[in-house]
Design a protein around this motif. Structure first.
Motif, mmCIF file in Angstrom:
data_model
loop_
_atom_site.group_PDB
_atom_site.id
_atom_site.type_symbol
_atom_site.label_atom_id
_atom_site.label_comp_id
_atom_site.label_asym_id
_atom_site.label_seq_id
_atom_site.Cartn_x
_atom_site.Cartn_y
_atom_site.Cartn_z
ATOM 1 N N GLU A 369 0.835 -1.215 0.000
ATOM 2 C CA GLU A 369 0.000 0.000 0.000
ATOM 3 C C GLU A 369 0.862 1.254 0.000
ATOM 4 N N LEU A 370 1.958 1.226 0.761
ATOM 5 C CA LEU A 370 2.824 2.396 0.894
ATOM 6 C C LEU A 370 3.944 2.416 -0.141
ATOM 7 N N GLY A 371 4.054 1.349 -0.921
ATOM 8 C CA GLY A 371 5.101 1.279 -1.936
ATOM 9 C C GLY A 371 6.500 1.192 -1.352
ATOM 10 N N VAL A 372 6.631 0.496 -0.225
ATOM 11 C CA VAL A 372 7.933 0.368 0.425
ATOM 12 C C VAL A 372 8.805 -0.632 -0.332
ATOM 13 N N GLU A 373 10.010 -0.231 -0.657
ATOM 14 C CA GLU A 373 10.942 -1.101 -1.376
ATOM 15 C C GLU A 373 12.339 -0.980 -0.786
ATOM 16 N N VAL A 374 13.173 -1.955 -1.124
ATOM 17 C CA VAL A 374 14.584 -1.928 -0.720
ATOM 18 C C VAL A 374 15.423 -1.998 -1.984
ATOM 19 N N SER A 375 16.282 -1.015 -2.176
ATOM 20 C CA SER A 375 17.112 -0.985 -3.383
ATOM 21 C C SER A 375 18.241 -2.005 -3.281
ATOM 22 N N ARG A 376 18.807 -2.337 -4.417
ATOM 23 C CA ARG A 376 19.938 -3.276 -4.444
ATOM 24 C C ARG A 376 21.105 -2.709 -3.651
ATOM 25 N N GLU A 377 21.282 -1.394 -3.716
ATOM 26 C CA GLU A 377 22.369 -0.751 -2.983
ATOM 27 C C GLU A 377 22.169 -0.887 -1.474
ATOM 28 N N GLU A 378 20.933 -0.674 -1.015
ATOM 29 C CA GLU A 378 20.631 -0.811 0.412
ATOM 30 C C GLU A 378 20.861 -2.245 0.879
ATOM 31 N N LEU A 379 20.416 -3.196 0.062
ATOM 32 C CA LEU A 379 20.584 -4.605 0.409
ATOM 33 C C LEU A 379 22.058 -4.984 0.476
ATOM 34 N N ASP A 380 22.841 -4.526 -0.496
ATOM 35 C CA ASP A 380 24.277 -4.834 -0.520
ATOM 36 C C ASP A 380 24.988 -4.263 0.709
#
Length: 428
Positions: A369-380
């Motif tokens: 609903e809020l469109g929360v995502e985790v970028s590849r950079e954040e994950l790395d």
């Protein structure tokens, strides 16, 4: 491909899927390409047999099996994706009709993530708890720090509460010494509540050199079943009595505790630390309350599959915790008033599992609903942090190269970001 969806329950669906000649021919080409790799045909090197040639040399029955397997696997994945259904298990497939090269009809049944009707996540009632640090909180920390610099002086008088007694003791039940009930030259602080009721009180009033018996009774809720409520006798020999004197609270003591010039600086630093800790605890409590409130106000069916997973996790965590404390499941059930394991599951474990599952489903829906995502950079960056933390354990660090672990970490990060957003939305 034609697909029809039948809802079996709030958490289960059955898809009826029909594939025609085009899909089966495509699946056949994939099957032939795969089978040709291991086919031996005169005039061709292994792995270089053309598909057109392979079609004349493969076992027809084996080919149709491979075609069916390829067609079903591809169709099931596409059908669930096209219908926006997220399966929580490998779908159970049953072929209803199969005409080679023409048509196949089959069903695919699975537990799926149910639809979630979110409550009003912007108007929750939980509020942050005000943080207050009293002088008493600071004094308790200072007293514990003083204990680290306590002075011991041997005295010839009778032991008093607050003294340290150096003792030998042997505990017996029905005249037989029991495991864990004996020690030599044990340093016991009287009044600290370290031993069962009556033991420390029984040492008070005795002098060094005395040997005496203490008739006591273990508490009924004692963790060791063989001793719970048991009457025992301890034979005690008192070797030495040390008077414990706390160091005076002055600037000299403050300097021993760190880079402080006086007591005022020490107390200020302690107050800052306590304030930071309490603020952290208050924030975590607010997060838990907001998630619980949102879950309560949301509507979603709970898949038994997920509840069962959580029940196993809860039981494993409890067993591990009990093991660390030297307890058994039976002793826990008895002291907590449960009739048996089934009673515990019904009254404690299952309600906890249901709360976990509902909160997880609600937060997953809220993240969409809020469109929360985790970028590849954040994950790395997060993976790199974990690798540094466990760098000394090569085997453990290597786990963070597993794509499945990456997915789990990303999901946890999305959940954390979603909860932070929930806090933000309800702090305005």
């Amino acid at each position: 491909m034609k697909t029809t969806v039948k809802k079996l329950s709030d958490t289960k669906v059955c898809l009826t899927i029909t594939l025609g000649a085009d899909e089966l021919n495509a699946a056949e080409q994939v099957a032939l390409t795969k089978m040709a790799r291991d086919l031996k045909v005169p005039g061709f090197r292994k792995g270089k047999v053309p598909v057109s040639v392979a079609a004349k040399h493969v076992n027809p029955m084996a080919l149709q099996e491979q075609v069916l397997d390829n067609a079903l696997s591809k169709a099931v994945a596409e059908a669930f994706m096209n219908e926006k259904l997220q399966a929580l298990e490998r779908p159970s497939v049953e072929v209803k009709k199969f005409v080679p090269n023409q048509e196949v009809e089959f069903t695919a049944e699975a537990t799926v993530v149910p639809p979630v009707k979110l409550g009003d996540y912007k108007k929750l009632k939980a509020k942050p708890q005000a943080v207050k640090v009293d002088a008493k909180d600071v004094d308790e920390i200072i007293e514990r720090m003083q204990q680290n610099f306590v002075d011991k002086a041997e005295v010839k008088r009778a032991a008093q509460e607050g003294d340290e007694a150096i003792i030998d003791f042997v505990g017996k039940k029905d005249g037989v010494a029991f495991d864990g009930g004996s020690a030599k030259d044990f340093a016991l602080k009287l009044g600290g509540g370290q031993f069962i009721p009556g033991f420390e009180e029984g040492v008070v009033g005795h002098k060094a050199g005395e040997t005496f018996d203490l008739d006591l009774e273990f508490p009924k809720d004692y963790h060791a079943e063989n001793l719970a409520g048991a009457k025992v006798m301890f034979s005690v020999t008192l070797h030495k009595v040390n008077e414990l004197k706390l160091p005076e609270l002055n600037d000299e003591f403050a300097a021993k505790c760190g880079p402080f010039t006086d007591v005022k600086e020490l107390k200020a630093d302690i107050k800052r630390e306590i304030t930071t800790q309490k603020e952290r605890e208050a924030k975590e409590k607010l997060k838990d309350e907001l998630v619980a409130e949102l879950a309560d106000s949301s509507k979603v069916a709970l898949p038994e599959l997920l509840i069962d997973d959580q029940l196993q996790s809860i039981e494993q965590d409890l067993m591990q915790n009990l093991s660390y404390r030297g307890l058994t499941m039976d002793s826990y059930l008895k002291t907590q008033g449960f009739k048996d394991k089934a009673d515990w599951q019904k009254k404690e474990a299952r309600p906890a599992a249901e709360k976990r599952v509902k909160a997880g489903l609600v937060l997953a829906e809220l993240s969409k609903e809020l469109g929360v995502e985790v970028s590849r950079e954040e994950l790395d960056r997060q993976i790199s942090t974990f690798k540094q933390q466990y760098g000394k354990d090569a085997k453990l660090a290597a786990r963070f190269d597993d794509p499945n672990v990456h997915r789990d970490i990303a999901n946890r990060m999305i959940t954390d970001k979603t909860i932070d957003k929930l806090v933000e939305l309800n702090s305005k």
